[in-house]
Design a protein around this motif. Structure first.
Motif, PDB file in Angstrom:
ATOM      1  N   VAL A  74       0.839  -1.195   0.000  1.00 58.73           N
ATOM      2  CA  VAL A  74       0.000   0.000   0.000  1.00 58.73           C
ATOM      3  C   VAL A  74       0.875   1.245   0.000  1.00 58.73           C
ATOM      4  O   VAL A  74       1.874   1.313   0.730  1.00 58.73           O
ATOM      5  N   ASP A  75       0.511   2.232  -0.817  1.00 61.00           N
ATOM      6  CA  ASP A  75       1.124   3.550  -0.695  1.00 61.00           C
ATOM      7  C   ASP A  75       0.047   4.570  -0.356  1.00 61.00           C
ATOM      8  O   ASP A  75      -1.121   4.380  -0.683  1.00 61.00           O
ATOM      9  N   GLY A  76       0.462   5.645   0.328  1.00 59.95           N
ATOM     10  CA  GLY A  76      -0.484   6.680   0.707  1.00 59.95           C
ATOM     11  C   GLY A  76       0.176   8.042   0.705  1.00 59.95           C
ATOM     12  O   GLY A  76       1.395   8.161   0.489  1.00 59.95           O
ATOM     13  N   THR A  77      -0.604   9.074   0.952  1.00 58.85           N
ATOM     14  CA  THR A  77      -0.072  10.423   0.925  1.00 58.85           C
ATOM     15  C   THR A  77       0.902  10.628   2.085  1.00 58.85           C
ATOM     16  O   THR A  77       0.613  10.281   3.228  1.00 58.85           O
ATOM     17  N   SER A  78       2.054  11.199   1.776  1.00 61.26           N
ATOM     18  CA  SER A  78       3.129  11.359   2.754  1.00 61.26           C
ATOM     19  C   SER A  78       2.742  12.410   3.793  1.00 61.26           C
ATOM     20  O   SER A  78       2.383  13.537   3.453  1.00 61.26           O
ATOM     21  N   GLY A  79       2.827  12.028   5.066  1.00 65.56           N
ATOM     22  CA  GLY A  79       2.545  12.973   6.136  1.00 65.56           C
ATOM     23  C   GLY A  79       1.126  12.946   6.656  1.00 65.56           C
ATOM     24  O   GLY A  79       0.802  13.654   7.612  1.00 65.56           O
ATOM     25  N   THR A  80       0.239  12.135   6.068  1.00 64.30           N
ATOM     26  CA  THR A  80      -1.130  12.005   6.579  1.00 64.30           C
ATOM     27  C   THR A  80      -1.120  11.060   7.776  1.00 64.30           C
ATOM     28  O   THR A  80      -0.720   9.902   7.649  1.00 64.30           O
ATOM     29  N   LEU A  81      -1.537  11.555   8.943  1.00 62.11           N
ATOM     30  CA  LEU A  81      -1.333  10.852  10.209  1.00 62.11           C
ATOM     31  C   LEU A  81      -2.651  10.724  10.965  1.00 62.11           C
ATOM     32  O   LEU A  81      -3.522  11.596  10.898  1.00 62.11           O
ATOM     33  N   LEU A  82      -2.790   9.607  11.717  1.00 61.65           N
ATOM     34  CA  LEU A  82      -3.938   9.425  12.590  1.00 61.65           C
ATOM     35  C   LEU A  82      -3.529   8.646  13.834  1.00 61.65           C
ATOM     36  O   LEU A  82      -2.560   7.870  13.806  1.00 61.65           O
ATOM     37  N   ALA A  83      -4.241   8.876  14.924  1.00 65.57           N
ATOM     38  CA  ALA A  83      -4.045   8.130  16.165  1.00 65.57           C
ATOM     39  C   ALA A  83      -5.128   7.065  16.264  1.00 65.57           C
ATOM     40  O   ALA A  83      -6.290   7.299  15.901  1.00 65.57           O
ATOM     41  N   VAL A  84      -4.747   5.874  16.769  1.00 66.63           N
ATOM     42  CA  VAL A  84      -5.690   4.761  16.852  1.00 66.63           C
ATOM     43  C   VAL A  84      -5.583   4.103  18.228  1.00 66.63           C
ATOM     44  O   VAL A  84      -4.590   4.270  18.949  1.00 66.63           O
ATOM     45  N   ASP A  85      -6.621   3.324  18.573  1.00 69.98           N
ATOM     46  CA  ASP A  85      -6.585   2.574  19.823  1.00 69.98           C
ATOM     47  C   ASP A  85      -5.958   1.199  19.588  1.00 69.98           C
ATOM     48  O   ASP A  85      -5.451   0.913  18.497  1.00 69.98           O
ATOM     49  N   ARG A  86      -5.998   0.328  20.611  1.00 68.67           N
ATOM     50  CA  ARG A  86      -5.333  -0.974  20.501  1.00 68.67           C
ATOM     51  C   ARG A  86      -5.938  -1.861  19.423  1.00 68.67           C
ATOM     52  O   ARG A  86      -5.275  -2.754  18.900  1.00 68.67           O
ATOM     53  N   ASP A  87      -7.197  -1.620  19.084  1.00 65.15           N
ATOM     54  CA  ASP A  87      -7.844  -2.403  18.037  1.00 65.15           C
ATOM     55  C   ASP A  87      -7.703  -1.753  16.664  1.00 65.15           C
ATOM     56  O   ASP A  87      -8.294  -2.232  15.691  1.00 65.15           O
ATOM     57  N   GLY A  88      -6.947  -0.649  16.596  1.00 64.01           N
ATOM     58  CA  GLY A  88      -6.756   0.031  15.321  1.00 64.01           C
ATOM     59  C   GLY A  88      -7.862   0.989  14.963  1.00 64.01           C
ATOM     60  O   GLY A  88      -7.870   1.528  13.848  1.00 64.01           O
ATOM     61  N   GLN A  89      -8.788   1.234  15.876  1.00 61.58           N
ATOM     62  CA  GLN A  89      -9.887   2.147  15.583  1.00 61.58           C
ATOM     63  C   GLN A  89      -9.411   3.599  15.668  1.00 61.58           C
ATOM     64  O   GLN A  89      -8.808   3.994  16.674  1.00 61.58           O
ATOM     65  N   PRO A  90      -9.664   4.393  14.622  1.00 61.06           N
ATOM     66  CA  PRO A  90      -9.219   5.792  14.645  1.00 61.06           C
ATOM     67  C   PRO A  90      -9.877   6.577  15.775  1.00 61.06           C
ATOM     68  O   PRO A  90     -11.061   6.385  16.089  1.00 61.06           O
ATOM     69  N   LEU A  91      -9.103   7.473  16.375  1.00 62.93           N
ATOM     70  CA  LEU A  91      -9.594   8.293  17.470  1.00 62.93           C
ATOM     71  C   LEU A  91      -9.905   9.711  17.002  1.00 62.93           C
ATOM     72  O   LEU A  91      -9.725  10.671  17.732  1.00 62.93           O
ATOM     73  N   GLY A  92     -10.362   9.817  15.796  1.00 61.56           N
ATOM     74  CA  GLY A  92     -10.701  11.107  15.213  1.00 61.56           C
ATOM     75  C   GLY A  92     -10.316  11.146  13.758  1.00 61.56           C
ATOM     76  O   GLY A  92      -9.715  10.203  13.226  1.00 61.56           O
ATOM     77  N   PRO A  93     -10.659  12.223  13.068  1.00 61.26           N
ATOM     78  CA  PRO A  93     -10.282  12.356  11.657  1.00 61.26           C
ATOM     79  C   PRO A  93      -8.768  12.403  11.488  1.00 61.26           C
ATOM     80  O   PRO A  93      -8.026  12.788  12.405  1.00 61.26           O
ATOM     81  N   ALA A  94      -8.300  12.027  10.316  1.00 56.47           N
ATOM     82  CA  ALA A  94      -6.871  12.079  10.016  1.00 56.47           C
ATOM     83  C   ALA A  94      -6.420  13.525   9.840  1.00 56.47           C
ATOM     84  O   ALA A  94      -7.197  14.394   9.438  1.00 56.47           O
ATOM     85  N   LEU A  95      -5.160  13.768  10.155  1.00 50.83           N
ATOM     86  CA  LEU A  95      -4.515  15.044   9.839  1.00 50.83           C
ATOM     87  C   LEU A  95      -3.839  14.861   8.485  1.00 50.83           C
ATOM     88  O   LEU A  95      -2.909  14.053   8.355  1.00 50.83           O
ATOM     89  N   LEU A  96      -4.294  15.575   7.468  1.00 51.38           N
ATOM     90  CA  LEU A  96      -3.851  15.334   6.101  1.00 51.38           C
ATOM     91  C   LEU A  96      -2.443  15.852   5.841  1.00 51.38           C
ATOM     92  O   LEU A  96      -1.907  16.667   6.589  1.00 51.38           O
ATOM     93  N   TYR A  97      -1.881  15.382   4.742  1.00 54.59           N
ATOM     94  CA  TYR A  97      -0.509  15.688   4.359  1.00 54.59           C
ATOM     95  C   TYR A  97      -0.227  17.189   4.296  1.00 54.59           C
ATOM     96  O   TYR A  97       0.880  17.633   4.601  1.00 54.59           O
ATOM     97  N   HIS A  98      -1.216  17.996   3.900  1.00 58.07           N
ATOM     98  CA  HIS A  98      -0.978  19.431   3.739  1.00 58.07           C
ATOM     99  C   HIS A  98      -1.455  20.241   4.950  1.00 58.07           C
ATOM    100  O   HIS A  98      -1.390  21.462   4.939  1.00 58.07           O
ATOM    101  N   ASP A  99      -1.921  19.576   5.997  1.00 57.07           N
ATOM    102  CA  ASP A  99      -2.403  20.262   7.191  1.00 57.07           C
ATOM    103  C   ASP A  99      -1.219  20.934   7.893  1.00 57.07           C
ATOM    104  O   ASP A  99      -0.261  20.275   8.296  1.00 57.07           O
ATOM    105  N   ALA A 100      -1.263  22.240   8.042  1.00 54.06           N
ATOM    106  CA  ALA A 100      -0.136  22.993   8.594  1.00 54.06           C
ATOM    107  C   ALA A 100      -0.514  23.723   9.878  1.00 54.06           C
ATOM    108  O   ALA A 100       0.053  24.764  10.205  1.00 54.06           O
ATOM    109  N   ARG A 101      -1.453  23.153  10.632  1.00 51.36           N
ATOM    110  CA  ARG A 101      -1.887  23.811  11.868  1.00 51.36           C
ATOM    111  C   ARG A 101      -0.796  23.784  12.950  1.00 51.36           C
ATOM    112  O   ARG A 101      -0.840  24.579  13.887  1.00 51.36           O
ATOM    113  N   ALA A 102       0.169  22.873  12.824  1.00 52.21           N
ATOM    114  CA  ALA A 102       1.142  22.652  13.899  1.00 52.21           C
ATOM    115  C   ALA A 102       2.323  23.614  13.800  1.00 52.21           C
ATOM    116  O   ALA A 102       3.485  23.199  13.905  1.00 52.21           O
ATOM    117  N   ARG A 103       2.052  24.886  13.641  1.00 52.27           N
ATOM    118  CA  ARG A 103       3.141  25.853  13.473  1.00 52.27           C
ATOM    119  C   ARG A 103       3.960  26.019  14.745  1.00 52.27           C
ATOM    120  O   ARG A 103       5.191  26.097  14.696  1.00 52.27           O
TER     121      ARG A 103
END
Length: 426
Positions: A74-103
């Motif tokens: 599998v390939d995916g967009t570089s830098g797109t990140l998400l947090a998950v629980d022990r079962d792999g369930q996402p804990l919210g929407p993904a932060l996309l590759y171009h998301d620059a909120r973390a200044r």
């Protein structure tokens, strides 16, 4: 468990949808499928939509391919990140590759990370992880994963592995093959969310039984650690030598080249991935198709190009940019587009624009050579601009080396080749 799969599947999660390509044992395409995002899914932030699309395409492949195990990467967009629980369930929407909120987090990384680290920048997944930490990660958070890593985890039925290519922007040290001490110290307890990293192209396990049943794929099918979309696109070209450059003529101008050693230049955004035991270096200019689109439509470019003699100099010395600011081959945030004088003849104006982009391309490869890559002896082109024969001939004149279009550039094809390499060429 050691049997070689009969087919190799690449999955590409892109900004417009998911593609799947299946190759036979000889590396020949057997079938390809695509699932575009619906209007409701177009934001790309819903991991559930990713998984539904992947599972649907694999179900179609399971019905089309001959019986027997397959290998999937599998390939995916570089830098797109998400947090998950022990079962792999996402804990919210993904932060996309171009998301620059973390200044603010990027500013902290600037004071901590070595200059050559790919963790720099507000859009890096390292900055995103710090942002998630500062927002207060849920207690049930067990892992942070990139898009391709999470899909691979779903196919495996476990979410403990990451690949070295996606991990680079999360602070991974590709030269040392480890999470660096400065990063682990900064993260503290949050470091436990980092996945175990393996090289792209590593066989990481057998497909999850429930996934195999729901898709019709053979239960002995294997999952291979994937990569980023841009690297998969490079692999699709089949370029395998140090002296061939790959130029992507999309909205921006991206140059990539195999290198005998890692090369880094943080000031111009040049860094190196370790891929299949070698190094892949690259840089990206802000020029490209977006700079042309300011002045002409694709149809106008195609029509006006017919009036261009690529072997004649336009006499114009432009530096085409869609807006002020340049990053490669020279870092100049204040650089303004140089587009004067503008002749009355639109074809000559376009000629000057195309020439200007070609000169930036030549300067980009020269910069990579100064950093330590081999001089390019030929260029292979991918992206929309590859279809323009006048531009191709003009670029050959400006760069002084032969230029041709890639026979294949689809990222899903490159991911399938990565899966094949794990068994037949590794």
């Amino acid at each position: 468990m050691n049997a070689v799969p009969g087919h190799f599947v690449g999955l590409d999660l892109g900004t417009s949808g998911v593609r799947a390509v299946a190759l036979d044992a000889a590396g020949r395409p057997v079938t390809s499928l695509r699932r575009n995002w619906s209007d409701a899914e177009r934001s790309g932030r819903d991991p559930g939509a990713w998984w539904d699309a992947v599972r649907g395409l694999l179900g179609q492949l399971g019905a089309r391919l001959p019986a027997g195990p397959v290998a999937i990467a599998v390939d995916g967009t570089s830098g797109t990140l998400l947090a998950v629980d022990r079962d792999g369930q996402p804990l919210g929407p993904a932060l996309l590759y171009h998301d620059a909120r973390a200044r603010a987090q990027a500013a902290r990384l600037a004071a901590l990370a070595p200059r050559e680290s790919a963790a720099h920048g507000a859009a890096s997944s390292a900055a995103k992880l710090l942002w998630l930490r500062d927002q207060g990660l849920p207690r049930e958070a067990a892992r942070v994963l990139h898009q391709a890593e999470w899909i691979s985890g779903g196919l495996l039925g476990r979410y403990d592995r990451g690949d070295a290519n996606n991990a680079l922007k999360l602070g991974y040290d590709a030269a040392e093959d480890r999470w660096p001490d400065w990063w682990l110290a900064e993260l503290g307890p949050v470091a436990g969310l980092l996945p175990r990293i393996v090289p792209a192209g590593t066989v990481v396990g057998r497909i999850d039984r429930a996934v195999a049943r729901s898709t019709g794929l053979h239960p002995l099918s294997r999952i291979v650690a994937g990569t980023t979309d841009s690297i998969a696109g490079f692999l699709a070209t089949g370029v395998d030598d140090l002296h061939t450059g790959i130029t992507s003529l999309g909205s921006t101008l991206v140059l990539k080249q195999w290198s005998a050693q890692p090369v880094f230049d943080p000031d111009t955004g040049v860094y190196s991935h370790r891929v299949l035991g070698r190094w892949l270096a690259g840089g990206a200019s802000n020029t490209g198709g977006a700079a042309l689109a300011v002045h002409f439509t694709p149809a106008q470019i195609a029509e006006l190009s017919l009036a261009i003699d690529p072997h004649q100099d336009s006499g114009l010395r432009y530096y085409p940019l869609p807006r002020p600011g340049e990053r490669f081959p020279a870092n100049d945030p204040g650089r303004i587009p140089e587009l004067s004088p503008r002749p009355a003849d639109d074809a000559r104006f376009l000629h000057g624009l195309l020439e200007g982009i070609a000169r930036i391309e030549a300067a980009g490869y020269a910069h990579l050579t100064r950093l330590g890559t081999a001089p390019v002896a030929r260029i292979v082109t991918v992206g929309g601009g590859a279809a323009n024969p006048q531009w191709t001939a003009l670029r050959a004149c400006v760069t002084g080396v032969p230029v041709r279009s890639a026979a294949q550039e689809e990222a899903a094809h490159g991911a399938a080749l990565l899966a094949r390499r794990a068994f037949l060429e590794g």
